[in-house]
Scaffold this motif. Structure first.
Motif, short mmCIF file in Angstrom:
data_model
loop_
_atom_site.label_atom_id
_atom_site.label_comp_id
_atom_site.label_asym_id
_atom_site.label_seq_id
_atom_site.Cartn_x
_atom_site.Cartn_y
_atom_site.Cartn_z
N CYS A 106 0.83 -1.21 0.00
CA CYS A 106 0.00 0.00 0.00
C CYS A 106 0.87 1.25 0.00
CB CYS A 106 -0.92 0.03 1.23
SG CYS A 106 -2.09 -1.33 1.34
N ILE A 107 1.95 1.23 0.78
CA ILE A 107 2.84 2.39 0.88
C ILE A 107 3.55 2.64 -0.45
CG2 ILE A 107 4.88 3.32 2.05
CD1 ILE A 107 4.07 1.43 4.43
N VAL A 108 4.10 1.58 -1.04
CA VAL A 108 4.84 1.73 -2.29
C VAL A 108 3.93 2.20 -3.42
CG1 VAL A 108 6.24 0.54 -4.02
CG2 VAL A 108 6.55 0.01 -1.60
N THR A 109 2.73 1.62 -3.53
CA THR A 109 1.83 2.01 -4.61
C THR A 109 1.21 3.38 -4.36
OG1 THR A 109 0.08 0.69 -3.55
CG2 THR A 109 1.25 -0.31 -5.39
N LEU A 110 1.05 3.78 -3.11
CA LEU A 110 0.57 5.14 -2.83
C LEU A 110 1.51 6.18 -3.43
CD1 LEU A 110 -1.39 7.05 -1.20
CD2 LEU A 110 0.32 6.95 0.64
#
Length: 524
Positions: free
Chosen positions: A412-416
């Motif tokens: 979630c963090i990387v794709t955000l």
């Protein structure tokens, strides 16, 4: 007026209510790019996309999935296996043989992350200059060779040297793989694909325990200890795989030989045209410039996202290297402890994939970051509160919550950040920056589970708890900021009109503005 609007609409990634993100190719310009832009048989770009119905579009995406995702998953499993198997080797006899007493073992864990963090941004720059199939082949062969040679070390100093070189050779793979995904898939198609190959990190923990259980039985063969065979055999696997990557790993949609000419045109144009408002095209063929590098380094939201990334990296690396020891000290033998780590990682893997598909479906990121870390908080509090090793079953149960809470938020963090950076040159640098600085958390994670504090590990579990809380706070801040900027842009367009606003810029200027374009919308 538009200049003071610092945020972006879907321009680089595409975003209407069904915001679809996309990018073309990783700065490797295809000699067929002009042909792809114009379509085939006189078809316009829109017609190239519209001639395929949803069923056909899904069929083409499945072809890409089957070619790309299993391969990236296998590579990440091998990479994560090789960096984390030191925990299995420790309880298989390495700790005593190399006299890793005191902080020596923690130092051996730590030195990996210094070169690993330093070489990630340079590696992504190289990726822009060399075909991914070539560069990733080189990386895979190199880290496999280093891991194999690690099985020959006979001293603490040799282990330190080997871990440093392992950090250098593994540094480039994850940022390269995540960026590669963003050039094939639209905005809300990326995380689910990323989770499938990232789940290999969770699976590697289980696979590592299973392999170590079997390989440890080779103790004494050829005069080598069982822990040495763990390194040697798990190092030879990526060496063997590396020779096939040049032929199997596709470089970009424009040059994908496993797709027909019409399918390539469709993939390229569905990405290029998904801007949500029809203002211009999206492209990933822009070159890296100093302005975009500065823009990435100067974006405070990337630095804010590093806090939840640290929560994952500090917790995950410390947990992975220590969980076999934690389980063993609950009263189990070394062999049974290896096997009992497997269910923990399997649950974490399944949870990561479910969350990723859910996040893509509802087109949200931050709620899942907050939710994941909340589960981790519960697990860490329980591990701190339980009197070890008095209740081994309860302690073992809450290890599942810790693993789930640390693994789920990561994609979630990387794709955000991937969704919210444009143009592609800024995204490549920004993603590498996030992963590079974020992985420095591994330095901390490698030094918080101290042998003298076993089996309760108050510092290790306490730091994990604190970083999860900080990750939750950072996710709230990012959500509020991205939402505020989206509202400002909506208000500007409502006030001045989209066509009037667009008339102020050329198409190229809007592309160059990237995430500062008034037509770009942030993912929340």
């Amino acid at each position: 007026m538009a200049q003071k609007i610092e945020e972006k609409q879907q321009f680089e990634y595409g975003a209407d209510d069904k915001h679809t993100e996309a990018q073309l190719t990783p700065d490797v310009e295809s000699k067929n790019s002009k042909e792809l832009k114009s379509g085939d048989g006189g078809l316009s770009n829109d017609d190239v996309v519209l001639q395929y119905d949803k069923h056909e579009a899904r069929r083409i995406l499945r072809k890409i999935d089957y070619r790309l995702i299993p391969l990236l998953g296998l590579l990440y499993l091998l990479a994560y296996l090789d960096r984390s198997n030191i925990g299995n080797a420790r309880i298989a006899g390495m700790y005593e043989d190399l006299e890793l007493y005191g902080l020596r073992y923690n130092t051996a864990l730590t030195v990996f992350f210094v070169p690993y963090a330093l070489f990630e941004v340079p590696s992504n720059i190289v990726l822009k200059m060399i075909r991914p199939s070539i560069w990733i082949s080189i990386l895979c062969f190199s880290w496999g060779l280093v891991m194999t040679l690690m099985g020959l070390v006979t001293s603490y100093e040799g282990l330190i040297a080997a871990r440093i070189f392992l950090g250098v050779t593994e540094a480039g793979f994850f940022p390269a793989a995540t960026y590669l995904l963003t050039i094939w898939y639209q905005r809300y198609e990326v995380q689910s694909r990323m989770a499938i190959f990232y789940a290999a990190a969770s699976l590697s923990g289980a696979f590592s325990g299973l392999l170590a259980f079997a390989i440890e039985k080779m103790d004494g063969i050829a005069g080598l200890a069982g822990w040495k065979w763990i390194f040697i055999l798990e190092g030879l696997a990526p060496v063997a795989v590396s020779f096939s990557l040049y032929f199997l790993l596709p470089d970009s949609p424009e040059t994908a030989k496993f797709l027909t000419k019409e399918e390539r045109e469709f993939v390229v144009n569905r990405i290029a045209l998904q801007t949500g408002t029809g203002h211009g095209r999206v492209t990933n063929s822009d070159k890296i410039t100093m302005a975009q590098i500065k823009s990435a380094f100067g974006d405070w939201r990337i630095w804010m996202a590093i806090l939840p990334f640290w929560a994952c990296s500090i917790g995950t690396y410390g947990f992975t290297a220590t969980v076999p020891v934690v389980v063993k000290q609950l009263g189990y033998t070394s062999s049974h402890a290896q096997l009992m780590t497997i269910p923990i990682y399997v649950v974490a893997m399944v949870s990561t994939v479910i969350v990723a598909f859910w996040a893509d479906h509802v087109q949200q990121r931050t709620p899942f970051i907050i939710g994941g870390f909340s589960i981790g908080v519960i697990g860490f509090i329980a591990e701190l509160a339980i009197p070890h090793p008095k209740y081994p079953g309860v302690t073992y149960f809450f290890l599942f919550l810790v693993a789930t809470g640390l693994y789920c938020p990561f994609t979630c963090i990387v794709t955000l950040i991937a969704n919210n950076l444009a143009p592609s040159s800024k995204r490549a640098v920004g993603m590498a920056l996030l992963i590079s600085v974020g992985n420095m958390g591994g330095i901390c994670g490698s030094n918080i589970y101290l042998a003298k504090q076993a089996p309760k590990y108050p510092v290790g579990f306490g730091v994990g708890l604190t970083t999860c809380v900080l990750g939750i706070i950072a996710a709230f801040v990012l959500r509020r900021e991205y939402s505020r900027q989206n509202q400002l842009r909506d208000a500007l367009i409502a006030q001045e009109g989209a066509e009037t606003l667009k008339a102020r810029y050329t198409d190229q200027e809007l592309l160059d503005l990237g995430d500062r374009s008034p037509f770009f919308r942030y993912t929340l």
